[in-house]
Design an enzyme around this catalytic site. Structure first.
Site, PDB file in Angstrom:
ATOM      1  N   ASP A 315      -0.128   6.965  -8.150  1.00  0.00           N
ATOM      2  CA  ASP A 315       0.186   8.538  -8.305  1.00  0.00           C
ATOM      3  C   ASP A 315       0.771   8.979  -9.631  1.00  0.00           C
ATOM      4  O   ASP A 315       1.061   8.082 -10.506  1.00  0.00           O
ATOM      5  CB  ASP A 315       0.950   9.182  -7.574  1.00  0.00           C
ATOM      6  N   ASP A 508       6.815   8.282  -6.356  1.00  0.00           N
ATOM      7  CA  ASP A 508       7.323   8.988  -6.392  1.00  0.00           C
ATOM      8  C   ASP A 508       8.741   9.251  -5.025  1.00  0.00           C
ATOM      9  O   ASP A 508       9.705   9.260  -5.007  1.00  0.00           O
ATOM     10  CB  ASP A 508       7.513  10.521  -7.021  1.00  0.00           C
ATOM     11  N   ASP A 512       4.961  11.757  -1.250  1.00  0.00           N
ATOM     12  CA  ASP A 512       3.525  11.048  -1.523  1.00  0.00           C
ATOM     13  C   ASP A 512       4.563   9.572   0.198  1.00  0.00           C
ATOM     14  O   ASP A 512       3.513   8.934   0.341  1.00  0.00           O
ATOM     15  CB  ASP A 512       3.680   9.817  -2.302  1.00  0.00           C
TER      16      ASP A 512
END
Length: 615
Positions: A315, A508, A512
């Site tokens: 990400d 994080d 997510d």
């Protein structure tokens, strides 16, 4: 050395003295008494465990093998051999106990973060209470040198805190009024007055301790294989030993006096101690070594999988970038820049998204929530809200398309937040994020590990995503993704990998969770102990440094290499010795070396997993 280890050591010394005395004192009766006393001093507990396990239906284990082999030797009059086998077996057990204890101490020293007390102010005096008795909202006082017992927000005071117990890094962190602190860190100087935000059971320190303590419950395939192997192996070798003792004499291939000692030696050699001890100890050491580097691995199964990493998916925000957005430009039309920023900050005032926070920080004034109503968040697009009675829409270009507002692109690179009032476009705000200094190193280290397939997923626009990917050297990037789009993309990547290869997703840990769960291995940036990160991921990086991903992979590969070495050493030596015994080419002394010697070698090798310096 523990009390139990000291007792075994004393028994070993007494047994050794009696054994040596038996070697020098002549007379059959005297020798028998000394050797048997030596045997009983050092081996009574093994025989007792074997009898107790048989009573409970647990027959085939190492205690049973040792008891049968040595009692058989006693019946045959081989008293020195019986005492010798039991002595060296206990030497191996002591060595194993010390090795396991060292591994546990390494983890417990790292995880020596459980607070003993919390200071509460009562009648102008500080009173020490159990952290579990402190309620959310209470004010606790943390003096210099004390460990912070609970998560909270600093009400008064300034200090620096040592986070090394959680992150493995020695660099302290400054805190002041309004800043958050988490349990387990040490207050280095100054007095902090902290308002508790979580009860002890939900605190960071409690969650981390629970995670580490339960890591051993999630076993790797190698551990499960050894457990199943021992379940069939042990009764198999007992049956083989019985057949060895009985069948050759029945067919005239030698006397019972020849084959029974061989069968007893066969039993001693066949004891699977080295495998049963060293494999779990290797994984335990690897998890402990990783923890010392601020990498929390939730089980040996994840460590085993990590060694086969083939694809790493990142990400962007909060993982490769700092996630600390700042307003870098305001482009307005039909109103002043200050007015545009004010409207945007008010409309986003009910959201806790990093972009929303950056807008409020740029506005810099106290938010009057009475001016805002009917706020609705459109996932992945933006927000609708009424500000001063006017309908305001703020978000990306897709949101503008939905309401029919004609927006236009910006020449600046960053996240573009468009604003429309009553369906009419009034301008946009540019918000930029900063790449973490550690991110480029992370990508380079992974490439050195041989991982070529690296992918970045982001909800940001294509120009922003591509700029970050280009800066870091990531070839494959997907932009403008909603949370569900990230999950779909990971599912597609999972189909593309090889059968044994593993896909790692790094996020994080806050927004997510679905993707972390869907990947083979989910790695979260711990954010100094973020709840969501600890709960959603399989591996947590406590200091938010992406380069620790390569470190974790390196530790896992080293641990798996040690496991394979121990399996090869144990099975190879034992197989060779069993063949030698069958053909009468190995003695009881050889059997002792095979059992105890291999166990000591395997345990020493397993302890190498604790050493992760330089990785």
């Amino acid at each position: 050395m523990t009390k139990k280890q000291k007792k075994i050591l004393i028994r070993l010394i007494v047994s050794a003295v009696l054994f040596v005395a038996g070697l020098f004192i002549h007379g059959e009766m005297a020798e028998m008494i000394l050797f048997m006393t030596s045997y009983l001093v050092i081996g009574w507990d093994i025989v007792w465990k074997a009898m107790r396990n048989i009573a409970h239906g647990q027959i085939f284990d190492e205690n049973f093998l040792m008891a049968v082999a040595t009692i058989g030797a006693v019946i045959l009059g081989e008293y020195p051999e019986a005492a010798e086998v039991m002595f060296f077996y206990q030497v191996g057990e002591l060595f194993q106990s010390y090795a396991v204890g060292k591994s546990r101490r390494s983890i417990s020293e790292l995880m020596d973060i459980r607070p003993d007390y919390a200071n509460i102010e009562k009648d102008n005096q500080l009173v020490q209470v159990d952290p579990e008795d402190v309620a959310v909202g209470d004010i606790i006082v943390v003096k210099a040198g004390e460990r912070i017992p609970l998560d909270g927000i600093v009400e008064r005071g300034e200090s620096t805190i040592n986070t090394s117990a959680l992150t493995g890094e020695s660099l302290p962190r400054d805190v002041a009024a309004g800043g958050s602190v988490i349990s387990g860190c040490v207050n280095q100087n100054g007095v902090l007055y902290v308002r508790v935000t979580k009860e002890f059971g939900e605190s960071t320190v409690s969650k981390i301790l629970d995670l580490v303590e339960n890591a051993s419950s999630k076993k790797a395939k190698a551990e499960n294989f050894i457990t199943k192997f021992a379940r069939y192996y042990t009764p198999g070798v007992v049956i083989a030993a019985v057949l060895m003792a009985v069948f050759p004499p029945l067919f005239g291939w030698g006397a019972f006096s020849l084959w029974v000692p061989r069968a007893l030696t066969f039993l001693v050699i066949s004891c699977p101690c080295a495998l049963l001890i060293s494999i779990p100890l290797s994984f335990f050491g690897g998890i402990g070594g990783a923890s010392a580097r601020g990498i929390l691995i939730k089980g040996s199964n994840y460590m085993e999988a990590l060694a086969n990493t083939e694809t790493v998916v990142f990400d962007k925000t909060g993982t490769l970038t700092k996630g600390s957005f700042q307003v870098t430009a305001v482009h307005s039309q039909e109103m002043s820049k200050d007015k545009l920023l004010e409207i945007a900050a008010l409309a986003e005032s009910f959201s806790d998204h990093p972009i929303s926070r950056s807008l409020r920080e740029a506005y810099g004034k106290k938010i009057d929530h009475s001016r805002v109503s009917d706020a609705v968040e459109v996932t992945g697009h933006g927000v609708h809200a009424k500000v001063d009675g006017q309908q305001v829409s703020i978000g990306n270009d897709k949101l503008m398309e939905q309401i029919g507002a004609q927006c236009h692109a910006c020449h600046k690179t960053g996240t573009i937040v468009h604003v429309a009032v009553e369906g009419k476009y009034v301008g946009h705000i540019v918000i930029s994020d900063e790449v973490k200094p550690d991110s480029e190193k992370a990508i380079q280290e992974l490439k050195r590990q041989g991982i070529r397939n690296m992918v970045m997923l982001t909800g940001d626009s294509a120009p922003v995503g591509r700029a970050v990917a280009q800066e870091l050297g990531i070839q494959q990037v997907y932009t403008d993704l909603l949370p569900e789009d990230k999950t779909h993309r990971v599912e597609e990547l999972l189909k593309e990998k090889s059968k044994k290869g593993q896909l790692v997703f790094v996020g994080d840990g806050i927004n997510d969770a679905p993707v972390l769960s869907r990947a083979d291995i989910g790695i979260a940036m711990g954010g100094m102990g973020s709840d969501a990160a600890i709960e959603a991921a399989d591996i947590v990086l406590m200091d938010d440094q992406p380069s620790k991903i390569a470190t974790a992979i390196s530790i896992s590969k080293k641990t798996l290499r040690i496991v394979r070495e121990n399996i090869a050493i144990a099975l190879g030596v034992k197989a060779s010795m069993l063949l030698l015994v069958t053909f009468g080419l190995a003695s009881m002394q050889g059997a002792i070396f095979s059992d105890v010697g291999v166990m000591v070698i395997a345990v020493l090798n397993a302890m190498r997993a604790l050493n992760t310096k330089g990785m």
